[in-house]
Design an enzyme around this catalytic site. Structure first.
Site, PDB file in Angstrom:
ATOM      1  N   HIS A   1       0.877  -1.178   0.000  1.00 32.16           N
ATOM      2  CA  HIS A   1       0.000   0.000   0.000  1.00 32.16           C
ATOM      3  C   HIS A   1       0.915   1.229   0.000  1.00 32.16           C
ATOM      4  CE1 HIS A   1      -2.810   2.923   1.819  1.00 32.16           C
ATOM      5  NE2 HIS A   1      -3.790   2.090   1.511  1.00 32.16           N
TER       6      HIS A   1
ATOM      7  N   ASP B   1       3.032  -4.809   8.107  1.00 40.19           N
ATOM      8  CA  ASP B   1       1.829  -3.999   7.931  1.00 40.19           C
ATOM      9  C   ASP B   1       0.648  -4.954   8.090  1.00 40.19           C
ATOM     10  OD1 ASP B   1      -0.428  -2.784   6.962  1.00 40.19           O
ATOM     11  OD2 ASP B   1       0.456  -2.144   5.059  1.00 40.19           O
TER      12      ASP B   1
ATOM     13  N   GLN C   1      -4.549  -5.364   6.986  1.00 45.55           N
ATOM     14  CA  GLN C   1      -5.554  -6.268   6.410  1.00 45.55           C
ATOM     15  C   GLN C   1      -5.529  -7.661   7.036  1.00 45.55           C
ATOM     16  OE1 GLN C   1      -7.875  -5.376   4.315  1.00 45.55           O
ATOM     17  NE2 GLN C   1      -7.080  -3.312   3.995  1.00 45.55           N
TER      18      GLN C   1
ATOM     19  N   LYS D   1     -10.521  -1.225  10.878  1.00 45.27           N
ATOM     20  CA  LYS D   1     -10.706  -2.421  10.054  1.00 45.27           C
ATOM     21  C   LYS D   1     -10.990  -3.645  10.932  1.00 45.27           C
ATOM     22  CE  LYS D   1      -7.449  -0.699   6.584  1.00 45.27           C
ATOM     23  NZ  LYS D   1      -8.188  -0.101   5.475  1.00 45.27           N
TER      24      LYS D   1
ATOM     25  N   CYS E   1      -4.799   2.410  -3.664  1.00 43.66           N
ATOM     26  CA  CYS E   1      -3.551   2.942  -3.076  1.00 43.66           C
ATOM     27  C   CYS E   1      -2.380   1.990  -3.280  1.00 43.66           C
ATOM     28  CB  CYS E   1      -3.719   3.257  -1.590  1.00 43.66           C
ATOM     29  SG  CYS E   1      -4.896   4.548  -1.281  1.00 43.66           S
TER      30      CYS E   1
END
Lengths: 143, 407
Positions: free
Chosen positions: B123, B200, B203, B226, B364
């Site tokens: 991202h 990261d 997600q 999220k 993104c």
């Protein structure tokens, strides 16, 4: 030739027939896009792309008998449909007419809720670019 | 245990509405998940009963708010199995968490000609902070290539590792394609040459079991919104010894031990990195969303989401003109696709007309789209409250839209 206002009224009444059904409205806009005059391949270049649109929009203009003739294209069908509405209202008119045009059909057909706010910004960029061309041609005529 | 999805849906007020005259089908969960009533109630209770500034107040409300705030830190610790809650720092979101590492760890420990490795799947928020750092320090950014199916090529990653590598910053699960990276292998390989690893987890944290001690990652960044939690709140996990070695990020109140005009000494972790009045209400409400996830069980959530993903693959792949994008073997529940001869924006607008919320565009991840030769995709991403019936509606709508250009 009908006035800018007459053509806008015509568009508004066509959209009124579609009612509140968003799906049919989108299909209709896409169909309009399909009828857009072909865009010259050699003009599909970076400098003719309108900045501020999420999808790619190419716009060119030339002048004939003091009137401006626009040609435009996009890589998305909905945007093509929106362009075809704009050109239907503004094509083949004198520069000063284009510059003065108040495009009230945009809000009257509820464009914002049809295409969403991001695309509405892109649509505004298209109008701005069309008017900039008109200004350029007017300046040229006055020289 | 199979989950009672109807009952779960009942906890989410926002799901029960119509858009454009059609029942809302919310499939934009990779962008943000909806919030259960318990999270909304926690926000309202905080403001109506407990509102006060934390950590320094000499009164009952401040004490209560402080306890609730710190209880969330402990809940986050448990959620990712960190060793201690001092390793949990609250930020604005994943983006700020990554920037914090770049601006503190990066500025102190990464210098000229040092190398940072990221992957093609990243991202923008895991690209740009490193580009900014590299520009400032004269460091070099290296990119792990991917296959057509959207999986990183591990052998190529191994080739990029060198004594110059100071940091590997890699996405756990791709937001655009859903690919789950083999992060344990990546972390082990990076550690062997002495590099640190940032994951990261924006997600992955909502879909996968996360155990930072088992993974042995040095940093983990993720966002509350999220995870069925409030927006504007994120987490940075870091190992104690690394966080202690890092200089502070923002200067101000809360992050200090003692201030004189001559010299300031800094507070201990995590407070060293939480300057100013934090996002108290959202932190407190975040615990409720973690409780929600815990009550369902990550395993059960994953099982349900895997079923939705395989069902959607089953129904959509047979549609004429359907082009799946990202077909990695290991995926979280993200279905990225295109329709032949149609622009993803147009497909998105038409799905919206059918009440179906998806994301369209580059997500993104412009370098990833460029690698795949695409302008963008349509992305349907699922959460625990989605149903098989919604997948069927998605398939019906996609089929109808695809027929316009694929007769």
């Amino acid at each position: 030739m009908s006035s800018i206002q007459d053509i806008q009224d015509e568009i508004v009444s066509e959209f009124e027939i579609l009612g509140d059904d968003k799906e049919s409205t989108i299909f209709y806009i896409m169909e309009l896009g399909a009828s857009l005059a072909p865009f010259p391949e050699n003009e599909r270049k970076e400098e003719n792309i309108i900045k501020g649109c999420q999808s790619k929009v190419w716009l060119i203009a030339d002048e004939q008998d003091g009137k401006i003739n626009y040609k435009a294209d996009s890589n998305t069908d909905i945007t093509k449909g929106l362009i075809s509405l704009l050109l239907r209202v503004l094509n083949n008119r004198k520069p000063e007419e284009i510059m003065k045009a108040e495009l009230d059909f945009v809000s009257r057909i509820g464009m914002g809720s049809i295409i969403g706010s991001q695309r509405s910004n892109g649509f505004a960029s298209m109008i701005k670019q069309i008017k900039l061309y008109a200004l350029a041609f007017q300046t040229k005529q006055n020289v | 245990m199979s989950l009672n999805i109807d009952q779960i849906r009942g906890l989410f007020p926002v799901l029960h509405q119509e858009v454009h005259g059609k029942p809302l089908i919310y499939l934009d969960n990779a962008a943000t998940t909806q919030k259960p009533q318990s999270v909304l109630d926690a926000l309202s209770t905080y403001y109506s009963q407990d509102n006060s500034n934390i950590h320094r107040g000499a009164h009952a409300l401040a004490d209560r708010a402080t306890r609730y705030y710190e209880a969330t830190r402990e809940a986050v610790r448990e959620f990712i199995n960190a060793k201690e809650s001092a390793e949990i720092i609250f930020t604005k979101g994943t983006t700020e968490s990554i920037n914090l590492v770049a601006q503190t760890f990066g500025r102190k420990f990464i210098g000229k000609d040092d190398e940072i490795i990221i992957s093609t799947l990243e991202h923008h928020s895991n690209i740009v902070p490193w580009q900014m750092l590299c520009e400032e320090k004269g460091a070099v950014l290296k990119i792990i290539p991917i296959t057509e199916s959207g999986e990183i090529i591990f052998e190529e990653f191994q080739k990029l590792l060198s004594p110059k590598t100071k940091l590997v910053s890699i996405v756990h699960a791709s937001n655009a394609l859903g690919t789950i990276n083999p992060v344990k292998k990546i972390i082990d390989a990076a550690h062997q040459i002495g590099a640190k690893v940032l994951l990261d987890g924006a997600q992955s944290t909502s879909h996968l079991e996360i155990d930072v001690q088992d993974l042995d990652c040095d940093f983990l960044a993720f966002s509350a919104h999220k995870l069925y939690g409030p927006t504007g709140l994120g987490v940075l996990y870091g190992k104690r010894e690394i966080l202690e070695a890092m200089p502070p990020f923002l200067g101000g109140g809360e992050m200090i031990k003692e201030v004189t005009f001559e010299k300031t000494t800094y507070n201990d972790i995590p407070f060293k990195f939480e300057a100013g009045t934090p996002n108290i209400a959202d932190v407190i409400a975040f615990k409720t969303s973690l409780d929600f996830i815990k009550s369902l069980g990550k395993k059960n959530i994953k099982m349900h989401e895997d079923d939705l993903l395989s069902y959607s693959n089953e129904l959509l792949t047979s549609i004429k003109g359907f082009i799946p994008v990202g077909t990695a073997k290991e995926k979280v529940c993200v279905l990225s696709f295109n329709i032949k001869d149609m622009h993803p924006f147009d497909v998105g607008v038409m799905l919206d007309a059918n009440g179906i919320a998806v994301r369209t565009g580059h997500h993104c991840t412009q370098p990833l789209m460029k690698r795949l030769g695409l302008e963008g995709t349509v992305r349907a991403s699922f959460a625990v409250y989605n149903t098989r019936n919604e997948i069927e509606k998605l398939a019906e709508s996609v089929a109808k839209i695809a027929r316009i250009k694929n007769k």
